[in-house]
Design an enzyme around this catalytic site. Structure first.
Site, mmCIF file in Angstrom:
data_model
loop_
_atom_site.group_PDB
_atom_site.id
_atom_site.type_symbol
_atom_site.label_atom_id
_atom_site.label_comp_id
_atom_site.label_asym_id
_atom_site.label_seq_id
_atom_site.Cartn_x
_atom_site.Cartn_y
_atom_site.Cartn_z
ATOM 1 C CG HIS A 140 9.054 -0.739 9.907
ATOM 2 N ND1 HIS A 140 9.985 0.252 10.044
ATOM 3 C CD2 HIS A 140 8.189 -0.606 10.937
ATOM 4 C CE1 HIS A 140 9.722 0.940 11.141
ATOM 5 N NE2 HIS A 140 8.629 0.452 11.695
ATOM 6 C CG ASP A 156 1.171 -1.972 13.665
ATOM 7 O OD1 ASP A 156 2.111 -1.401 13.112
ATOM 8 O OD2 ASP A 156 0.603 -1.545 14.683
HETATM 9 C C1 SDX Z 1 4.235 1.327 12.118
HETATM 10 O O1 SDX Z 1 8.062 4.367 11.507
HETATM 11 C C2 SDX Z 1 7.769 3.605 12.519
HETATM 12 O O2 SDX Z 1 8.600 3.347 13.340
HETATM 13 C C3 SDX Z 1 6.333 3.120 12.577
HETATM 14 C C4 SDX Z 1 6.043 2.091 13.644
HETATM 15 C C5 SDX Z 1 6.185 2.695 15.020
HETATM 16 O O3 SDX Z 1 6.363 1.920 15.981
HETATM 17 O O4 SDX Z 1 6.007 3.924 15.150
HETATM 18 O O5 SDX Z 1 6.904 0.977 13.543
HETATM 19 C C6 SDX Z 1 4.592 1.579 13.529
HETATM 20 O O6 SDX Z 1 3.730 2.216 11.483
HETATM 21 C C7 SDX Z 1 4.541 -0.011 11.478
HETATM 22 C C8 SDX Z 1 4.137 -0.072 9.968
HETATM 23 C C9 SDX Z 1 2.654 -0.386 9.945
HETATM 24 N N1 SDX Z 1 2.096 -0.256 8.560
HETATM 25 C C10 SDX Z 1 1.685 -1.328 7.890
HETATM 26 O O7 SDX Z 1 1.803 -2.496 8.277
HETATM 27 C C11 SDX Z 1 0.983 -1.000 6.568
HETATM 28 C C12 SDX Z 1 1.546 -1.893 5.458
HETATM 29 N N2 SDX Z 1 2.922 -1.498 5.185
HETATM 30 C C13 SDX Z 1 3.168 -0.562 4.092
HETATM 31 O O8 SDX Z 1 2.178 0.447 4.035
HETATM 32 C C14 SDX Z 1 4.603 -0.089 4.039
HETATM 33 O O9 SDX Z 1 5.387 -1.196 4.220
HETATM 34 C C15 SDX Z 1 5.080 0.998 4.999
HETATM 35 C C16 SDX Z 1 4.243 2.217 4.909
HETATM 36 C C17 SDX Z 1 5.079 0.492 6.401
HETATM 37 C C18 SDX Z 1 6.514 1.351 4.598
HETATM 38 O O10 SDX Z 1 6.424 1.900 3.334
HETATM 39 P P1 SDX Z 1 7.755 2.497 2.637
HETATM 40 O O11 SDX Z 1 8.958 2.383 3.485
HETATM 41 O O12 SDX Z 1 7.412 3.827 2.093
HETATM 42 O O13 SDX Z 1 8.003 1.429 1.546
HETATM 43 P P2 SDX Z 1 7.467 1.543 0.108
HETATM 44 O O14 SDX Z 1 6.025 1.917 0.161
HETATM 45 O O15 SDX Z 1 8.409 2.405 -0.648
HETATM 46 O O16 SDX Z 1 7.559 0.014 -0.360
HETATM 47 C C19 SDX Z 1 8.731 -0.492 -0.967
HETATM 48 C C20 SDX Z 1 8.201 -1.601 -1.897
HETATM 49 C C21 SDX Z 1 7.128 -1.104 -2.871
HETATM 50 O O17 SDX Z 1 7.155 -1.957 -4.006
HETATM 51 P P3 SDX Z 1 8.017 -1.456 -5.304
HETATM 52 O O18 SDX Z 1 7.470 -0.085 -5.676
HETATM 53 O O19 SDX Z 1 9.463 -1.430 -4.858
HETATM 54 O O20 SDX Z 1 7.740 -2.517 -6.358
HETATM 55 O O21 SDX Z 1 7.559 -2.608 -1.097
HETATM 56 C C22 SDX Z 1 6.193 -2.682 -1.447
HETATM 57 C C23 SDX Z 1 5.851 -1.380 -2.130
HETATM 58 O O22 SDX Z 1 4.738 -1.553 -3.019
HETATM 59 N N3 SDX Z 1 5.452 -2.836 -0.188
HETATM 60 C C24 SDX Z 1 4.446 -3.683 -0.007
HETATM 61 C C25 SDX Z 1 4.075 -3.542 1.336
HETATM 62 N N4 SDX Z 1 4.842 -2.607 1.932
HETATM 63 C C26 SDX Z 1 5.690 -2.171 0.973
HETATM 64 N N5 SDX Z 1 3.814 -4.547 -0.847
HETATM 65 C C27 SDX Z 1 2.794 -5.274 -0.330
HETATM 66 N N6 SDX Z 1 2.403 -5.202 0.963
HETATM 67 C C28 SDX Z 1 3.003 -4.344 1.820
HETATM 68 N N7 SDX Z 1 2.595 -4.260 3.080
#
Ligand code: SDX
Length: 437
Positions: free
Chosen positions: A312, A372
């Site tokens: 998140h 989710d």
């Molecule tokens: C919702 O904003 C809100 O409030 C949203 C929400 C709401 O109620 O409105 O809460 C609803 O959207 C919840 C989130 C649902 N999405 C998912 O579950 C999809 C999977 N999650 C990822 O896509 C991701 O975690 C995000 C998009 C939710 C957050 O992404 P960020 O904050 O931009 O984090 P990032 O992509 O910069 O990740 C940081 C690190 C990265 O690795 P490094 O580059 O540091 O090595 O964490 C890794 C990412 O690759 N990472 C993951 C991951 N999520 C982040 N690695 C594997 N699996 C994941 N799910």
């Protein structure tokens, strides 16, 4: 409005030696903010913050999230207390008006909502224009936008009474629209609202009833759905809410602004994650591969695969909604019995959660299950098809979007949102005739 603290921060431009002091604005909870509104005029610089990781776009009194502690509150009430004691109708009132309603206020609100639940009958023909396999979210984006064609003349975005009426209309009509998206996908007749039922029970009636057979979902299912609607009602300045604010800031119709918000929520990185979680779990079950294969893929930078339902932008602790919904998930599946076809999915989900919570990649990046991760399993368990998950998320978040829209439109200092950029393209160059290129 936020208040000025006696704190300031000083920025020095070490190329010119110029220094400016910027005030720190403090809120009632959470970090303060540096007021950078004079920065460009004083120092000639913009700030650079792609994804708005460290940027407060507004000041708001609606919802507060502490991502580090995993705290979430609506109008100051912790989500755990609202989930344990309230109803979605009451939470809608709280978000819209800022206070928990008295009995008479709640009755007046629910009666107003009941008045607006019907869609203009011409919307049926609108639905019949979709392809038979149209995604329900595509139908919802289009239908909510189309409502502007029915109410455009009536909405004065500068009049609070007109804004409230538009908000009640949208909150009232979303269950009807959502259920019509579902029935269209099934090829079944549309249902009309039954005003003898409360908001959530009526939504389930419109989803499941068939001509001559009024479906009365069990109290557990009604309560599970009502809780899901409460937990998804608002979440501060997330992508879809920021979309609604930015769209509404141009004084556009609230119906158009919400249609834009629904489009943003549809993305798998946002509200579309609940659908993506089930697709992922089903792929894992069908592949017969060990979970370690998928954990390895999630860590692989060259692989776009991510663990849907994990991570998140704000929560770097357990999403408090996930904690609440996890219990609902277990209670519901216990009630549905061992032969429920979703048991294998829940088992995979539990194993995935356990592995991820013990794996240093996820621990280091503070990636926890989010709301989710479990909501998809609950929907699956109560027979709602995967393509409808985000539709229900959008139904629930409608009140949050409208509350933010109303807060913005009632702010005398509100102005059209227009971010700037760091330009890294060509500097000016002369046009070349095609024969000289
Ligand atoms: C919702 O904003 C809100 O409030 C949203 C929400 C709401 O109620 O409105 O809460 C609803 O959207 C919840 C989130 C649902 N999405 C998912 O579950 C999809 C999977 N999650 C990822 O896509 C991701 O975690 C995000 C998009 C939710 C957050 O992404 P960020 O904050 O931009 O984090 P990032 O992509 O910069 O990740 C940081 C690190 C990265 O690795 P490094 O580059 O540091 O090595 O964490 C890794 C990412 O690759 N990472 C993951 C991951 N999520 C982040 N690695 C594997 N699996 C994941 N799910």
């Amino acid at each position: 409005m936020s208040s000025q603290s006696n704190k300031t921060v000083t920025i020095t431009d070490n190329t010119t030696g110029k220094q400016i002091k910027l005030p720190v604005l403090k809120g009632t909870d959470g970090p303060g903010t540096i007021d950078i509104r004079s920065l460009y005029k004083e120092l000639g610089y913009f700030t650079f913050d792609p994804g708005f990781m460290s940027t407060a776009s507004c000041d708001s009194k609606i919802t507060f999230i502490d991502g580090g502690e995993g705290r979430l509150s609506y109008r100051g009430y912790p989500i755990e207390q609202l989930a344990g004691n309230s109803t979605y109708d009451e939470v809608c009132y709280l978000l819209l008006y800022g206070e928990l309603p008295k009995t008479t206020q709640l009755l007046s609100y629910t009666n107003s909502i009941k008045e607006h639940k019907l869609l203009d009958e011409k919307m049926r023909r609108f639905f019949l224009g979709f392809r038979h396999d149209a995604h329900p979210m595509a139908m919802m984006v289009a239908s909510v936008g189309a409502l502007a064609a029915f109410y455009h003349e009536e909405v004065d975005v500068h009049d609070p009474v007109s804004r409230e009426l538009a908000a009640h209309r949208l909150i009232a009509k979303m269950p009807t629209i959502a259920s019509w998206c579902y029935k269209f996908a099934l090829g079944q007749p549309f249902n009309y609202p039954n005003l003898d039922l409360d908001y959530t029970a009526d939504f389930l009636h419109m989803l499941y009833s068939m001509p001559g057979r009024l479906r009365k979902p069990t109290p557990t299912i009604v309560r599970a759905m009502d809780l899901i609607l409460i937990l998804h009602a608002d979440h501060e300045q997330n992508a879809s809410t920021s979309t609604v604010r930015l769209t509404g800031s141009s004084e556009a119709s609230p119906f158009a602004a919400l249609s834009a918000g629904i489009g943003s929520l549809w993305g798998p990185a946002h509200g579309g994650a609940n659908e993506a979680v089930i697709v992922m779990l089903k792929e894992i079950v069908a592949s017969g591969k060990d979970l370690s294969h998928y954990i390895a893929r999630a860590k692989d930078k060259d692989d776009r695969f991510r663990l849907m339902g994990f991570g998140h932008r704000v929560y770097k602790n357990y999403d408090p909604r996930a904690k609440i919904i996890r219990q609902i998930c277990h209670d519901l599946l216990d009630e549905l019995g061992d032969d429920n076809p979703n048991k294998p999915l829940l088992k995979i989900a539990m194993d995935l959660e356990k592995i991820a919570l013990e794996d240093k990649y996820f621990i280091k990046r503070k990636l926890y299950p989010n709301v989710d991760f479990y909501s998809g399993i609950i929907f699956q368990a109560i027979g709602i098809p995967v393509s409808m998950f985000t539709v229900i998320f959008a139904l629930s978040r409608t009140v949050g979007w409208l509350t933010h829209w109303m807060e913005m439109m009632s702010d005398p200092e509100a102005r059209i949102g227009r971010p700037r950029q760091l330009y890294t393209g060509y500097t000016e160059r002369d046009y070349l005739d095609i024969n000289k290129r």
